[in-house]
Design a protein around this motif. Structure first.
Motif, PDB file in Angstrom:
ATOM      1  N   ASN A  65       0.800  -1.219   0.000  1.00  0.00           N
ATOM      2  CA  ASN A  65       0.000   0.000   0.000  1.00  0.00           C
ATOM      3  C   ASN A  65       0.841   1.282   0.000  1.00  0.00           C
ATOM      4  O   ASN A  65       0.308   2.366   0.156  1.00  0.00           O
ATOM      5  N   HIS A  66       2.151   1.171  -0.199  1.00  0.00           N
ATOM      6  CA  HIS A  66       3.004   2.358  -0.254  1.00  0.00           C
ATOM      7  C   HIS A  66       2.771   3.092  -1.569  1.00  0.00           C
ATOM      8  O   HIS A  66       2.501   2.472  -2.605  1.00  0.00           O
ATOM      9  N   MET A  67       2.894   4.407  -1.527  1.00  0.00           N
ATOM     10  CA  MET A  67       2.591   5.218  -2.705  1.00  0.00           C
ATOM     11  C   MET A  67       3.467   4.863  -3.895  1.00  0.00           C
ATOM     12  O   MET A  67       2.992   4.853  -5.025  1.00  0.00           O
ATOM     13  N   ASP A  68       4.730   4.553  -3.690  1.00  0.00           N
ATOM     14  CA  ASP A  68       5.585   4.222  -4.833  1.00  0.00           C
ATOM     15  C   ASP A  68       5.081   2.978  -5.560  1.00  0.00           C
ATOM     16  O   ASP A  68       5.128   2.897  -6.783  1.00  0.00           O
ATOM     17  N   LYS A  69       4.552   2.017  -4.825  1.00  0.00           N
ATOM     18  CA  LYS A  69       4.006   0.809  -5.452  1.00  0.00           C
ATOM     19  C   LYS A  69       2.688   1.114  -6.154  1.00  0.00           C
ATOM     20  O   LYS A  69       2.391   0.558  -7.207  1.00  0.00           O
ATOM     21  N   LYS A  70       1.894   1.988  -5.563  1.00  0.00           N
ATOM     22  CA  LYS A  70       0.647   2.401  -6.204  1.00  0.00           C
ATOM     23  C   LYS A  70       0.944   3.092  -7.533  1.00  0.00           C
ATOM     24  O   LYS A  70       0.296   2.827  -8.550  1.00  0.00           O
ATOM     25  N   ILE A  71       1.940   3.975  -7.520  1.00  0.00           N
ATOM     26  CA  ILE A  71       2.310   4.699  -8.738  1.00  0.00           C
ATOM     27  C   ILE A  71       2.794   3.731  -9.816  1.00  0.00           C
ATOM     28  O   ILE A  71       2.425   3.852 -10.985  1.00  0.00           O
ATOM     29  N   GLU A  72       3.598   2.748  -9.436  1.00  0.00           N
ATOM     30  CA  GLU A  72       4.064   1.743 -10.401  1.00  0.00           C
ATOM     31  C   GLU A  72       2.893   1.013 -11.042  1.00  0.00           C
ATOM     32  O   GLU A  72       2.907   0.731 -12.238  1.00  0.00           O
ATOM     33  N   ALA A  73       1.872   0.718 -10.242  1.00  0.00           N
ATOM     34  CA  ALA A  73       0.737  -0.053 -10.740  1.00  0.00           C
ATOM     35  C   ALA A  73      -0.113   0.719 -11.748  1.00  0.00           C
ATOM     36  O   ALA A  73      -0.771   0.104 -12.593  1.00  0.00           O
ATOM     37  N   ILE A  74      -0.084   2.037 -11.691  1.00  0.00           N
ATOM     38  CA  ILE A  74      -0.967   2.824 -12.555  1.00  0.00           C
ATOM     39  C   ILE A  74      -0.229   3.824 -13.435  1.00  0.00           C
ATOM     40  O   ILE A  74      -0.861   4.669 -14.072  1.00  0.00           O
ATOM     41  N   GLN A  75       1.071   3.735 -13.527  1.00  0.00           N
ATOM     42  CA  GLN A  75       1.828   4.740 -14.265  1.00  0.00           C
ATOM     43  C   GLN A  75       1.405   4.868 -15.723  1.00  0.00           C
ATOM     44  O   GLN A  75       1.526   5.944 -16.312  1.00  0.00           O
ATOM     45  N   ASP A  76       0.868   3.820 -16.315  1.00  0.00           N
ATOM     46  CA  ASP A  76       0.426   3.889 -17.709  1.00  0.00           C
ATOM     47  C   ASP A  76      -0.805   4.784 -17.884  1.00  0.00           C
ATOM     48  O   ASP A  76      -1.152   5.145 -19.004  1.00  0.00           O
ATOM     49  N   LYS A  77      -1.454   5.184 -16.808  1.00  0.00           N
ATOM     50  CA  LYS A  77      -2.623   6.066 -16.875  1.00  0.00           C
ATOM     51  C   LYS A  77      -2.220   7.535 -17.041  1.00  0.00           C
ATOM     52  O   LYS A  77      -3.048   8.377 -17.348  1.00  0.00           O
ATOM     53  N   PHE A  78      -0.941   7.837 -16.816  1.00  0.00           N
ATOM     54  CA  PHE A  78      -0.465   9.203 -16.890  1.00  0.00           C
ATOM     55  C   PHE A  78       0.236   9.468 -18.220  1.00  0.00           C
ATOM     56  O   PHE A  78       0.719   8.554 -18.869  1.00  0.00           O
TER      57      PHE A  78
END
Length: 103
Positions: A65-78
């Motif tokens: 649930n750390h933000m860096d892992k969240k960002i990795e999971a959705i980076q293709d949305k940006f």
């Protein structure tokens, strides 16, 4: 109002921001920045970013649930132009908050 004086165009992103319950935070960020309350502006923008991340995570299962892992999971949305900067931007924002709140 002060918003009229500065001529802000809050309507540009209103539909999307309302969909993630971040329209008010965005307006407060813009107003804070205009009034030279930069730390406040960054705090509101961090809220907007966190709400974007949580919206994009809907339907995605992650174990960390750390933000860096969240960002990795959705980076293709940006936008591809900022994907590599997402972690740095969020981390810089977190450091700014910590350093400005210390005595």
């Amino acid at each position: 109002s002060i918003l009229d004086v500065h001529g802000f165009d809050f309507e540009k992103y209103k539909v999307f921001l309302n969909s993630i319950n971040a329209y008010s935070d965005y307006k407060k960020a813009d107003l804070s920045f205009a009034e030279h309350f930069y730390v406040g502006a960054f705090a509101y923008l961090r809220r907007v970013f966190e709400k974007m991340v949580n919206k994009y995570l809907e339907g995605i299962s992650i174990t960390d649930n750390h933000m860096d892992k969240k960002i990795e999971a959705i980076q293709d949305k940006f936008d591809s132009r900022i994907r590599g900067l997402l972690k740095n931007l969020y981390g810089m924002r977190a450091q700014t908050t910590w350093h400005t709140t210390m005595p």
